[in-house]
Design a protein around this motif. Structure first.
Motif, PDB file in Angstrom:
ATOM      1  N   GLN A  85       0.828  -1.201   0.000  1.00  0.00           N
ATOM      2  CA  GLN A  85       0.000   0.000   0.000  1.00  0.00           C
ATOM      3  C   GLN A  85       0.866   1.256   0.000  1.00  0.00           C
ATOM      4  OE1 GLN A  85      -2.586  -0.917   3.422  1.00  0.00           O
ATOM      5  NE2 GLN A  85      -4.333  -0.779   2.032  1.00  0.00           N
ATOM      6  N   GLU A  86       1.958   1.209   0.776  1.00  0.00           N
ATOM      7  CA  GLU A  86       2.884   2.343   0.798  1.00  0.00           C
ATOM      8  C   GLU A  86       3.571   2.504  -0.552  1.00  0.00           C
ATOM      9  OE1 GLU A  86       3.205   4.578   3.213  1.00  0.00           O
ATOM     10  OE2 GLU A  86       1.549   3.501   4.163  1.00  0.00           O
ATOM     11  N   ALA A  87       3.963   1.380  -1.163  1.00  0.00           N
ATOM     12  CA  ALA A  87       4.623   1.449  -2.476  1.00  0.00           C
ATOM     13  C   ALA A  87       3.683   1.992  -3.537  1.00  0.00           C
ATOM     14  CB  ALA A  87       5.122   0.050  -2.878  1.00  0.00           C
ATOM     15  N   VAL A  88       2.417   1.607  -3.484  1.00  0.00           N
ATOM     16  CA  VAL A  88       1.436   2.085  -4.456  1.00  0.00           C
ATOM     17  C   VAL A  88       1.207   3.586  -4.295  1.00  0.00           C
ATOM     18  CG1 VAL A  88      -1.000   1.965  -5.136  1.00  0.00           C
ATOM     19  CG2 VAL A  88       0.298  -0.134  -4.786  1.00  0.00           C
ATOM     20  N   LYS A  89       1.172   4.047  -3.057  1.00  0.00           N
ATOM     21  CA  LYS A  89       1.006   5.493  -2.833  1.00  0.00           C
ATOM     22  C   LYS A  89       2.143   6.271  -3.481  1.00  0.00           C
ATOM     23  CE  LYS A  89      -1.512   5.165   1.563  1.00  0.00           C
ATOM     24  NZ  LYS A  89      -1.434   5.392   3.035  1.00  0.00           N
ATOM     25  N   LYS A  90       3.353   5.746  -3.376  1.00  0.00           N
ATOM     26  CA  LYS A  90       4.509   6.424  -3.970  1.00  0.00           C
ATOM     27  C   LYS A  90       4.420   6.416  -5.486  1.00  0.00           C
ATOM     28  CE  LYS A  90       7.645   5.406  -0.138  1.00  0.00           C
ATOM     29  NZ  LYS A  90       8.872   4.683   0.303  1.00  0.00           N
ATOM     30  N   VAL A  91       3.970   5.270  -6.053  1.00  0.00           N
ATOM     31  CA  VAL A  91       3.815   5.190  -7.504  1.00  0.00           C
ATOM     32  C   VAL A  91       2.755   6.176  -7.978  1.00  0.00           C
ATOM     33  CG1 VAL A  91       2.985   3.713  -9.382  1.00  0.00           C
ATOM     34  CG2 VAL A  91       4.640   2.821  -7.737  1.00  0.00           C
ATOM     35  N   ALA A  92       1.643   6.233  -7.239  1.00  0.00           N
ATOM     36  CA  ALA A  92       0.549   7.121  -7.624  1.00  0.00           C
ATOM     37  C   ALA A  92       0.943   8.590  -7.517  1.00  0.00           C
ATOM     38  CB  ALA A  92      -0.674   6.844  -6.752  1.00  0.00           C
ATOM     39  N   ALA A  93       1.761   8.915  -6.496  1.00  0.00           N
ATOM     40  CA  ALA A  93       2.143  10.307  -6.254  1.00  0.00           C
ATOM     41  C   ALA A  93       3.291  10.750  -7.147  1.00  0.00           C
ATOM     42  CB  ALA A  93       2.519  10.496  -4.785  1.00  0.00           C
ATOM     43  N   GLY A  94       4.105   9.788  -7.597  1.00  0.00           N
ATOM     44  CA  GLY A  94       5.286  10.148  -8.364  1.00  0.00           C
ATOM     45  C   GLY A  94       6.319  10.806  -7.466  1.00  0.00           C
ATOM     46  N   ASP A  95       7.224  11.545  -8.043  1.00  0.00           N
ATOM     47  CA  ASP A  95       8.204  12.280  -7.241  1.00  0.00           C
ATOM     48  C   ASP A  95       8.397  13.672  -7.847  1.00  0.00           C
ATOM     49  OD1 ASP A  95       9.922  11.991  -9.451  1.00  0.00           O
ATOM     50  OD2 ASP A  95      10.702  10.085  -8.676  1.00  0.00           O
ATOM     51  N   GLN A  96       9.378  14.401  -7.347  1.00  0.00           N
ATOM     52  CA  GLN A  96       9.591  15.773  -7.787  1.00  0.00           C
ATOM     53  C   GLN A  96       9.987  15.845  -9.262  1.00  0.00           C
ATOM     54  OE1 GLN A  96      12.473  17.344  -5.054  1.00  0.00           O
ATOM     55  NE2 GLN A  96      10.980  17.687  -3.429  1.00  0.00           N
ATOM     56  N   ASP A  97      10.599  14.777  -9.761  1.00  0.00           N
ATOM     57  CA  ASP A  97      11.078  14.766 -11.145  1.00  0.00           C
ATOM     58  C   ASP A  97      10.037  14.239 -12.127  1.00  0.00           C
ATOM     59  OD1 ASP A  97      13.583  15.700 -10.313  1.00  0.00           O
ATOM     60  OD2 ASP A  97      14.208  13.656  -9.786  1.00  0.00           O
ATOM     61  N   GLY A  98       8.845  13.893 -11.630  1.00  0.00           N
ATOM     62  CA  GLY A  98       7.814  13.396 -12.534  1.00  0.00           C
ATOM     63  C   GLY A  98       7.328  12.017 -12.137  1.00  0.00           C
ATOM     64  N   PRO A  99       6.671  11.326 -13.068  1.00  0.00           N
ATOM     65  CA  PRO A  99       6.114  10.010 -12.752  1.00  0.00           C
ATOM     66  C   PRO A  99       7.214   8.984 -12.476  1.00  0.00           C
ATOM     67  CG  PRO A  99       5.971  10.453 -15.109  1.00  0.00           C
ATOM     68  CD  PRO A  99       6.424  11.723 -14.449  1.00  0.00           C
ATOM     69  N   PRO A 100       6.898   7.894 -11.780  1.00  0.00           N
ATOM     70  CA  PRO A 100       7.902   6.889 -11.462  1.00  0.00           C
ATOM     71  C   PRO A 100       8.392   6.190 -12.726  1.00  0.00           C
ATOM     72  CG  PRO A 100       5.713   6.091 -10.916  1.00  0.00           C
ATOM     73  CD  PRO A 100       5.575   7.535 -11.268  1.00  0.00           C
ATOM     74  N   ALA A 101       9.580   5.626 -12.634  1.00  0.00           N
ATOM     75  CA  ALA A 101      10.141   4.906 -13.769  1.00  0.00           C
ATOM     76  C   ALA A 101       9.245   3.723 -14.129  1.00  0.00           C
ATOM     77  CB  ALA A 101      11.547   4.413 -13.419  1.00  0.00           C
ATOM     78  N   PRO A 102       9.138   3.394 -15.415  1.00  0.00           N
ATOM     79  CA  PRO A 102       8.277   2.263 -15.819  1.00  0.00           C
ATOM     80  C   PRO A 102       8.620   0.959 -15.116  1.00  0.00           C
ATOM     81  CG  PRO A 102       8.957   3.531 -17.730  1.00  0.00           C
ATOM     82  CD  PRO A 102       9.726   4.075 -16.565  1.00  0.00           C
ATOM     83  N   GLU A 103       9.916   0.712 -14.905  1.00  0.00           N
ATOM     84  CA  GLU A 103      10.295  -0.537 -14.230  1.00  0.00           C
ATOM     85  C   GLU A 103       9.801  -0.585 -12.787  1.00  0.00           C
ATOM     86  OE1 GLU A 103      14.052   2.102 -14.418  1.00  0.00           O
ATOM     87  OE2 GLU A 103      12.373   1.534 -15.713  1.00  0.00           O
ATOM     88  N   THR A 104       9.740   0.579 -12.131  1.00  0.00           N
ATOM     89  CA  THR A 104       9.215   0.643 -10.763  1.00  0.00           C
ATOM     90  C   THR A 104       7.730   0.317 -10.755  1.00  0.00           C
ATOM     91  OG1 THR A 104      10.834   2.321 -10.135  1.00  0.00           O
ATOM     92  CG2 THR A 104       8.881   2.100  -8.736  1.00  0.00           C
ATOM     93  N   THR A 105       7.003   0.888 -11.689  1.00  0.00           N
ATOM     94  CA  THR A 105       5.566   0.619 -11.783  1.00  0.00           C
ATOM     95  C   THR A 105       5.311  -0.853 -12.081  1.00  0.00           C
ATOM     96  OG1 THR A 105       5.136   2.867 -12.536  1.00  0.00           O
ATOM     97  CG2 THR A 105       3.442   1.220 -12.986  1.00  0.00           C
ATOM     98  N   ARG A 106       6.087  -1.431 -13.015  1.00  0.00           N
ATOM     99  CA  ARG A 106       5.915  -2.852 -13.355  1.00  0.00           C
ATOM    100  C   ARG A 106       6.191  -3.745 -12.156  1.00  0.00           C
ATOM    101  NH1 ARG A 106       8.273  -1.325 -18.388  1.00  0.00           N
ATOM    102  NH2 ARG A 106      10.340  -1.942 -17.630  1.00  0.00           N
ATOM    103  N   ARG A 107       7.230  -3.395 -11.405  1.00  0.00           N
ATOM    104  CA  ARG A 107       7.569  -4.207 -10.235  1.00  0.00           C
ATOM    105  C   ARG A 107       6.457  -4.172  -9.195  1.00  0.00           C
ATOM    106  NH1 ARG A 107       9.184  -2.762  -5.510  1.00  0.00           N
ATOM    107  NH2 ARG A 107       9.756  -0.650  -6.188  1.00  0.00           N
ATOM    108  N   VAL A 108       5.956  -2.975  -8.915  1.00  0.00           N
ATOM    109  CA  VAL A 108       4.878  -2.849  -7.924  1.00  0.00           C
ATOM    110  C   VAL A 108       3.628  -3.569  -8.407  1.00  0.00           C
ATOM    111  CG1 VAL A 108       3.340  -1.229  -6.751  1.00  0.00           C
ATOM    112  CG2 VAL A 108       5.775  -0.714  -6.941  1.00  0.00           C
ATOM    113  N   ARG A 109       3.304  -3.407  -9.685  1.00  0.00           N
ATOM    114  CA  ARG A 109       2.126  -4.064 -10.231  1.00  0.00           C
ATOM    115  C   ARG A 109       2.252  -5.585 -10.115  1.00  0.00           C
ATOM    116  NH1 ARG A 109       0.387  -2.422 -16.194  1.00  0.00           N
ATOM    117  NH2 ARG A 109       2.336  -3.470 -16.713  1.00  0.00           N
ATOM    118  N   LYS A 110       3.422  -6.101 -10.424  1.00  0.00           N
ATOM    119  CA  LYS A 110       3.661  -7.543 -10.317  1.00  0.00           C
ATOM    120  C   LYS A 110       3.501  -8.013  -8.876  1.00  0.00           C
ATOM    121  CE  LYS A 110       7.121 -11.110 -11.274  1.00  0.00           C
ATOM    122  NZ  LYS A 110       6.987 -11.780  -9.973  1.00  0.00           N
ATOM    123  N   GLU A 111       4.044  -7.253  -7.932  1.00  0.00           N
ATOM    124  CA  GLU A 111       3.966  -7.640  -6.524  1.00  0.00           C
ATOM    125  C   GLU A 111       2.520  -7.629  -6.032  1.00  0.00           C
ATOM    126  OE1 GLU A 111       6.580  -5.037  -4.430  1.00  0.00           O
ATOM    127  OE2 GLU A 111       8.407  -5.965  -5.222  1.00  0.00           O
TER     128      GLU A 111
END
Length: 254
Positions: free
Chosen positions: A84-110
């Protein structure tokens, strides 16, 4: 399909590390056959010894189910919280923009993996309960005893049969999947029947096992199976809704 074959199929379709955790159905059947069936007084000592061995194995199996179920349940609670914490970070992105695609894929897989494993645990509970009810029915039929009712009443209060927490986590996990797919731009469009789970099918090996488990739970809980006082209640959300969506999407042949 006879229960023994159904159980064997479920063991084969489960996670490799879970395969020795299911009901020892064949051993229990052998013990039932050892119980003298006739009313002969000479067979009483043998009958008592056989029944003691049978009940001892049943109790041991229930203890095994409880230990495994509680261990998995605790692990799932921790993993779900972390995801849930990881998904919040993916949804929020960071200061430099959206999360890297590999990060999103990893979270989605998990997330999809966790969801699948929790469904498999619900199936684990259902199939082992059903196995206990069926082997006790065989015992009562052979001996004329009424062992099934008191034993099953005891089973209904066991941790491995108490699936409310896991069912709640499954529902929460489905909401989490929706969130992470939205963050990845993978939300199904209007009018489509593809679910987040189905959309991840091509990248998730566990998906096939999950579908098989859902189908089995539907069969175990349906009126078309041997349904009665000792049967599981009809399938309810979240499992039935998810199974219906999966059947509509039909991403993987089973």
């Amino acid at each position: 399909m006879k229960f023994g074959k159904r159980l064997k199929k479920q063991v084969e379709e489960s996670l490799p590390e879970w395969r020795d955790k299911f009901l020892a159905y064949k051993r229990l059947k052998r013990l039932v056959r050892l119980v003298p069936a006739g009313p002969s007084a000479a067979a009483v000592p043998r009958r008592r010894a056989a029944e003691a061995a049978f009940v001892r194995l049943l109790d041991g199996e229930v203890d095994r189910f409880n230990a495994f179920f509680l261990e998995q349940e605790e692990d799932f609670v921790i993993r779900h919280r972390e995801l849930q914490e990881a998904v919040k970070k993916v949804a929020a992105g960071d200061q430099d923009g959206p999360p890297a695609p590999e990060t999103t894929r990893r979270v989605r897989k998990e997330v999809v993996d966790l969801h699948g494993e929790m469904v498999l645990l619900l199936n684990y509970s259902a199939i082992n309960y059903t196995g206990l009810a069926k082997i006790l029915k065989k015992y009562d039929k052979r001996t004329g005893r009424l062992l099934r009712l008191p034993f099953i009443e005891k089973v209904l209060g066991q941790p491995f049969f108490a699936t409310e927490l896991i069912s709640g986590l499954v529902r929460e996990c489905e909401a989490t999947m929706e969130a992470v797919f939205q963050a990845a731009g993978g939300r199904p469009g209007a009018g489509t029947t593809t679910t987040p789970v189905a959309a991840a099918a091509t990248e998730q090996g566990i998906f096939r096992n999950t579908v098989a488990a859902l189908v089995t739970m539907g069969e175990l809980r349906s009126g078309s199976s041997t349904y009665g006082h000792f049967s599981l209640p009809p399938m309810a959300s979240p499992e039935s809704d998810l199974l219906r969506c999966i059947k509509l999407a039909d991403p993987v042949p089973i």
